[in-house]
Design an enzyme around this catalytic site. Structure first.
Site, mmCIF file in Angstrom:
data_model
loop_
_atom_site.group_PDB
_atom_site.id
_atom_site.type_symbol
_atom_site.label_atom_id
_atom_site.label_comp_id
_atom_site.label_asym_id
_atom_site.label_seq_id
_atom_site.Cartn_x
_atom_site.Cartn_y
_atom_site.Cartn_z
ATOM 1 N N CYS A 157 13.537 12.456 -12.185
ATOM 2 C CA CYS A 157 13.256 13.830 -12.593
ATOM 3 C C CYS A 157 14.400 14.737 -12.163
ATOM 4 C CB CYS A 157 11.952 14.285 -11.979
ATOM 5 S SG CYS A 157 11.898 13.948 -10.234
ATOM 6 N N GLU A 176 3.820 17.574 -10.212
ATOM 7 C CA GLU A 176 5.287 17.626 -10.228
ATOM 8 C C GLU A 176 5.711 17.023 -11.555
ATOM 9 O OE1 GLU A 176 6.944 19.321 -8.159
ATOM 10 O OE2 GLU A 176 5.261 19.666 -6.821
HETATM 11 P P1 NAD Z 1 4.358 10.345 -18.357
HETATM 12 O O1 NAD Z 1 3.968 11.772 -18.402
HETATM 13 O O2 NAD Z 1 4.551 9.634 -19.641
HETATM 14 O O3 NAD Z 1 3.267 9.511 -17.553
HETATM 15 C C1 NAD Z 1 2.903 9.877 -16.230
HETATM 16 C C2 NAD Z 1 1.502 9.397 -15.966
HETATM 17 O O4 NAD Z 1 0.622 10.129 -16.825
HETATM 18 C C3 NAD Z 1 1.299 7.915 -16.306
HETATM 19 O O5 NAD Z 1 0.428 7.326 -15.368
HETATM 20 C C4 NAD Z 1 0.657 7.969 -17.671
HETATM 21 O O6 NAD Z 1 -0.126 6.844 -17.971
HETATM 22 C C5 NAD Z 1 -0.194 9.225 -17.537
HETATM 23 N N1 NAD Z 1 -0.553 9.824 -18.817
HETATM 24 C C6 NAD Z 1 0.141 9.797 -19.962
HETATM 25 N N2 NAD Z 1 -0.541 10.444 -20.928
HETATM 26 C C7 NAD Z 1 -1.679 10.885 -20.370
HETATM 27 C C8 NAD Z 1 -2.798 11.622 -20.836
HETATM 28 N N3 NAD Z 1 -2.853 12.025 -22.106
HETATM 29 N N4 NAD Z 1 -3.790 11.913 -19.979
HETATM 30 C C9 NAD Z 1 -3.707 11.515 -18.690
HETATM 31 N N5 NAD Z 1 -2.692 10.803 -18.188
HETATM 32 C C10 NAD Z 1 -1.678 10.505 -19.013
HETATM 33 O O7 NAD Z 1 5.674 10.246 -17.445
HETATM 34 P P2 NAD Z 1 6.521 8.970 -17.052
HETATM 35 O O8 NAD Z 1 7.317 8.545 -18.246
HETATM 36 O O9 NAD Z 1 5.714 7.951 -16.336
HETATM 37 O O10 NAD Z 1 7.492 9.619 -15.968
HETATM 38 C C11 NAD Z 1 8.564 10.398 -16.333
HETATM 39 C C12 NAD Z 1 8.246 11.877 -16.219
HETATM 40 O O11 NAD Z 1 7.804 12.172 -14.914
HETATM 41 C C13 NAD Z 1 9.479 12.733 -16.452
HETATM 42 O O12 NAD Z 1 9.132 13.874 -17.182
HETATM 43 C C14 NAD Z 1 9.915 13.089 -15.042
HETATM 44 O O13 NAD Z 1 10.695 14.258 -14.957
HETATM 45 C C15 NAD Z 1 8.591 13.236 -14.365
HETATM 46 N N6 NAD Z 1 8.719 13.058 -12.923
HETATM 47 C C16 NAD Z 1 8.689 14.175 -12.154
HETATM 48 C C17 NAD Z 1 8.853 14.071 -10.775
HETATM 49 C C18 NAD Z 1 8.856 15.286 -9.910
HETATM 50 O O14 NAD Z 1 8.745 15.146 -8.690
HETATM 51 N N7 NAD Z 1 8.972 16.468 -10.482
HETATM 52 C C19 NAD Z 1 9.032 12.805 -10.203
HETATM 53 C C20 NAD Z 1 9.034 11.688 -11.024
HETATM 54 C C21 NAD Z 1 8.870 11.821 -12.387
#
Ligand code: NAD
Length: 544
Positions: free
Chosen positions: A329, A295
């Site tokens: 999100c 998501e």
């Molecule tokens: P992010 O993508 O920066 O990080 C999410 C997770 O991914 C973290 O645990 C992070 O450490 C990990 N991550 C980052 N880079 C990575 C890599 N290269 N390889 C593997 N893992 C990696 O997102 P965030 O800032 O924590 O959250 C915000 C984002 O999440 C927004 O885009 C938001 O829309 C989305 N979000 C979506 C939903 C949904 O249900 N659609 C819900 C909540 C948040």
């Protein structure tokens, strides 16, 4: 093979406490907040049920007061990821063979512990570590995670009970065995919802899988409290292993492993697409095709028809865009408002913005807090500053950022004359709304614009009193949002009421907290048994 009885209590949504003045819950959570604020937490990784401390501490940073010290977490390295995978694989056989009723009892107990004894601690950790107000924490780190656990238990019971048809008296019996995935699973969780952090690993574990969980560093305090609760509820060692390690390095190790069987991800679209790419490249390495559920981002819209009520629209935009500093999100981040309504909507939003208080979640008068970290503030500031200079945009509300004590971004509204302006297309993930004012008679063309402007398809709303307008919008925006709202803000979905998720660039739309999601964590085995096997190879048509 499961030996349980597929029955759990009928789940109901956890009531949201108000924390109004004089309520016992207000005094109680404030006392726990103060105690946690004035002490030092020491957060280990948890691998095979053991706390792992590396002696490489990193400070937990409260976003609203980043110089205040509430403690630190232990930073791990590659070997810890390998250990977590080994722990998950080691725990697998016993865990997947535990009867379903014993397995599920642990998760029902976790829900009860959060509902009662741990409610304040988990809410306070979410307020301190992620900067949520008590209202935002309560609906996330109390109610939503409790709902995920209880409803998932119920959905799992329903799923296991779904069995194929057998004709009675037909000398045979058909069954389906819902097997956990072969190998270990991997949960990657975002900073913005404690409930998502709790749900992603537990939903996989509930279905008999063992998990390596990599939480976001910006959610680490509440992740730690969740691990405490899991342990107290009796989750066996190795079932959920929490690592605090470099995201890229962790994923490189996990996705290189032949036993990698499933990914449960929530986070940004770019990260997820890169991960999908890596899994695709490595596909020949795996024993089984991994399940991939993600998501991701959103560019959530509000389309307003001229028949809508301006005060309702303005209020939905204020709440939908600015609550939790727009770090949902589902936050409203682009609005299409007809010329005839815009003056009144703008007037109300301007007044509301002046009334909004921003600051520490400890002060219950505040409506919103800081954004999660400095990078986040810098990104929002750069978009706002560019909009202030661009000829096709104008910052009409807010726009100031201040990082002296916390990472504060004022609730901001940008008005643009270009419906495809950059802030109408890209996810900003901050308290920044962009408005495009359209000629009243161009409603249908505006719906088309809305549908075509961004890569995402997560949430969106139509505001209209005219039911024909609602109908037209519902059809025109069918694929623009996985969660569509009529005369409501596009945020605030409730488990079992509005199953949540989006398609297009917003994810695989497997709807967290639904049976649909749980199905992804099992692999069906069909079993046909013949009671009295035939001994004659011939068929009737062969007879004389
Ligand atoms: P992010 O993508 O920066 O990080 C999410 C997770 O991914 C973290 O645990 C992070 O450490 C990990 N991550 C980052 N880079 C990575 C890599 N290269 N390889 C593997 N893992 C990696 O997102 P965030 O800032 O924590 O959250 C915000 C984002 O999440 C927004 O885009 C938001 O829309 C989305 N979000 C979506 C939903 C949904 O249900 N659609 C819900 C909540 C948040």
């Amino acid at each position: 093979m499961d030996k349980g009885f597929y029955h759990v209590p009928q789940a109901t949504n956890e009531p949201v406490l108000t924390y109004g003045p004089g309520t016992p819950e207000r005094a109680s959570v404030q006392a726990v907040y103060d105690e946690m604020w004035n002490s030092q937490v020491d957060i280990p990784m948890v691998i095979n049920g053991q706390p792992v401390k590396t002696g490489k501490p990193e400070r937990v940073l409260p976003p609203h007061d980043h110089k205040h010290n509430v403690g630190s977490y232990h930073w791990g390295e590659a070997k810890h990821v390998h250990q977590a995978i080994e722990a998950a694989l080691g725990a697998k056989e016993k865990w997947e063979n535990m009867s379903w009723s014993n397995r599920i009892a642990i998760f029902l107990r976790i829900a009860d512990l959060i509902s009662d004894r741990y409610r304040d601690r988990l809410n306070a950790a979410t307020m301190i570590g992620q900067g949520k107000t008590i209202q935002q924490a309560e609906i996330d780190s109390a109610c939503e995670i409790i709902d995920f656990l209880r409803f998932n238990a119920m959905f799992a019971a329903q799923l296991y009970s779904e069995q194929p048809h057998t004709q009675c008296g037909s000398n045979m019996w058909n069954r389906v065995d819902y097997r956990p995935l072969e190998g270990f699973t991997y949960a990657i969780t975002p900073f913005n919802f404690t409930a998502i952090a709790g749900n992603l690993p537990t939903s996989m574990a509930m279905m008999g899988n063992t998990v390596v969980w990599k939480p976001s560093l910006s959610q680490i305090y509440s992740a730690h409290v969740l691990m405490e609760i899991f342990e107290e509820a009796g989750l066996p060692p190795g079932v959920i292993n929490m690592v605090i390690t470099d995201p890229q390095e962790t994923s490189d190790i996990v996705f290189d492993h032949p036993e990698f069987a499933g990914l449960h991800f929530t986070g940004s679209t770019t990260v997820f697409k890169n991960i999908w790419n890596t899994i695709g490249t490595n596909i020949h390495k795996y024993r089984t095709y991994p399940r991939i559920v993600g998501e991701t981002g959103g560019k959530d819209f509000v389309v307003v028809h001229k028949s809508a009520r301006a005060p309702q629209v303005a209020n939905a935009l204020t709440r939908g865009s600015f609550e939790y500093s727009g770090q949902k999100c589902s936050a409203a981040s682009r609005a299409y408002v007809p010329e005839s309504l815009w003056p009144e909507v703008q007037e109300i939003m301007t007044r509301q913005a002046q009334e909004i208080k921003m600051g520490s979640p400890r002060d219950f008068k505040n409506f919103l807090g800081a954004v999660i970290h400095e990078r986040s503030l810098d990104k929002r500031e750069s978009y706002i500053q560019a909009a202030a200079k661009d000829s096709e945009a104008e910052v009409i509300i807010g726009g100031k950022c201040d990082k002296s004590q916390g990472w504060f971004v004022e609730p901001t509204v940008i008005k643009t004359t270009d419906p495809k302006y950059v802030t109408m297309r890209e996810e900003l993930f901050g308290p920044v709304l962009t408005v495009y004012v359209y000629p009243d008679e161009e409603f249908e063309a505006t719906l088309k614009l809305c549908d075509e402007t961004s890569e995402y398809g997560l949430t969106g709303s139509i505001f209209a009193q005219d039911r024909y307008a609602v109908e037209v919008a519902e059809n025109a925006l069918r694929n623009a949002a996985g969660n569509f709202y009529i005369n409501d803000k596009p945020t605030g979905s409730v488990v079992n009421q509005q199953p949540f998720g989006g398609a297009r660039g917003s994810g695989t739309n497997d709807k967290a907290g639904s049976k649909q999601n749980l199905i992804r964590w099992v692999s069906m085995r069909s079993i046909k048994e013949t009671f009295d096997a035939p001994t004659d190879f011939g068929y009737p048509h062969m007879k004389d």
